[in-house]
Design an enzyme around this catalytic site. Structure first.
Site, short mmCIF file in Angstrom:
data_model
loop_
_atom_site.label_atom_id
_atom_site.label_comp_id
_atom_site.label_asym_id
_atom_site.label_seq_id
_atom_site.Cartn_x
_atom_site.Cartn_y
_atom_site.Cartn_z
N ASP A 3 0.98 -1.36 -0.31
CA ASP A 3 -0.23 -0.04 0.24
C ASP A 3 0.91 0.90 -0.31
O ASP A 3 1.89 1.16 0.19
CB ASP A 3 -0.52 -0.27 1.37
CG ASP A 3 -2.19 -1.20 1.08
OD1 ASP A 3 -2.46 -1.21 0.13
OD2 ASP A 3 -1.99 -2.03 2.13
N TYR A 58 7.04 -10.08 6.52
CA TYR A 58 7.01 -8.71 7.01
C TYR A 58 7.11 -8.01 8.24
O TYR A 58 7.21 -8.88 9.33
CB TYR A 58 5.22 -8.49 6.85
CG TYR A 58 4.33 -7.59 5.40
CD1 TYR A 58 4.70 -6.46 4.81
CD2 TYR A 58 3.92 -9.03 4.81
CE1 TYR A 58 3.64 -6.64 3.62
CE2 TYR A 58 3.34 -8.57 3.79
CZ TYR A 58 3.59 -7.15 2.90
OH TYR A 58 3.17 -7.12 1.52
#
Length: 247
Positions: free
Chosen positions: A52, A110
């Site tokens: 994003d 992540y």
């Protein structure tokens, strides 16, 4: 025809995410422009997934196909000469034509970085989210264990997430303290939109005493984002570290 796999690092601060879109500059767009300039024509680049706006990557994987006979080093160095300073190709290698960076991925890692400091840090403002006050890190670690395994993460996705299924498997979730920084490392089969950021927000609320480990378990049994799972933390602390593939 050759299939060239790239490992890409980028600072996502100035970009509207990875994927090409009509409303803003993206990382994929910058890379495809550099490829077109280097190869002499439009070249499609396929990524291992999306990040994003404002999210960073150390290990984004992408592939493009070409009939150029250039050595692999020339692909890497040529792209790095053309790319802006906030995007770099770390590796370039040739893979089988049937390899796809998204569909062949086994897992992704992540990391979300929090800065636990009452004073702001100008040098960390783009790569960490600063939190004031103390956190109960032991309670947060206990809550991490609840996420490991296969669960329905419907309560931990963005309201506009369009994924066909919300079931995902988390292989590991750990908190690592490094001076004033607290890193949340998550490795899983795949992730829903904003999933890591909402999980992080939920763990922070556990650390603040606003939620319990039992609350986390209850949220994982539900199927609605409106169940009062944690806040969606800001994007700058999130980084895609690595994508894993079969040996």
């Amino acid at each position: 025809m050759r299939n060239i796999k790239l490992i890409i690092e980028y600072d996502g601060t100035a970009y509207c995410g990875w994927q090409v879109q009509p409303n803003g500059r993206t990382v994929q767009e910058a890379l495809e422009e550099a490829l077109a300039s280097m190869l002499g024509g439009k070249t499609a680049l396929h990524g291992s997934g999306r990040t994003d706006a404002g999210v960073h990557a150390r290990g984004m994987v992408a592939c493009f196909q070409t009939d150029k006979g250039m050595p692999l080093r020339a692909f890497r160095e040529g792209l790095n000469c053309l790319l802006p300073a906030d995007i770099a190709v770390r590796e370039a290698c040739e893979v089988p034509l049937e390899f796809h960076p998204r569909f062949d991925a086994l897992a992704k890692h992540y990391r979300y970085t929090m800065l636990l400091d009452d004073l702001r840090s100008p040098l960390s403002r783009l790569t960490a989210w600063r939190l004031k006050g103390k956190l109960d890190v032991d309670a947060m670690r206990s809550a991490c264990a609840a996420f490991v395994g296969e669960h329905d993460f419907a309560a931990f996705r963005a309201s506009n997430c369009a994924a066909k299924t919300t079931v995902r498997r988390i292989y590991s979730m750990d908190l690592v303290q490094e001076g004033p920084f607290l890193h949340l490392d998550v490795k899983g089969s795949g992730f829903l939109k904003n999933m890591v950021r909402i999980i992080t927000g939920t763990l922070i609320e556990v650390g603040q005493g606003k939620k319990s480990v039992e609350d986390v378990a209850r949220l994982l049994k539900g199927s609605d984002r409106q169940q009062n799972s944690g806040m969606t933390v800001p994007p700058q602390g999130l980084c895609l570290m690595q994508v894993y593939y079969p040996e």
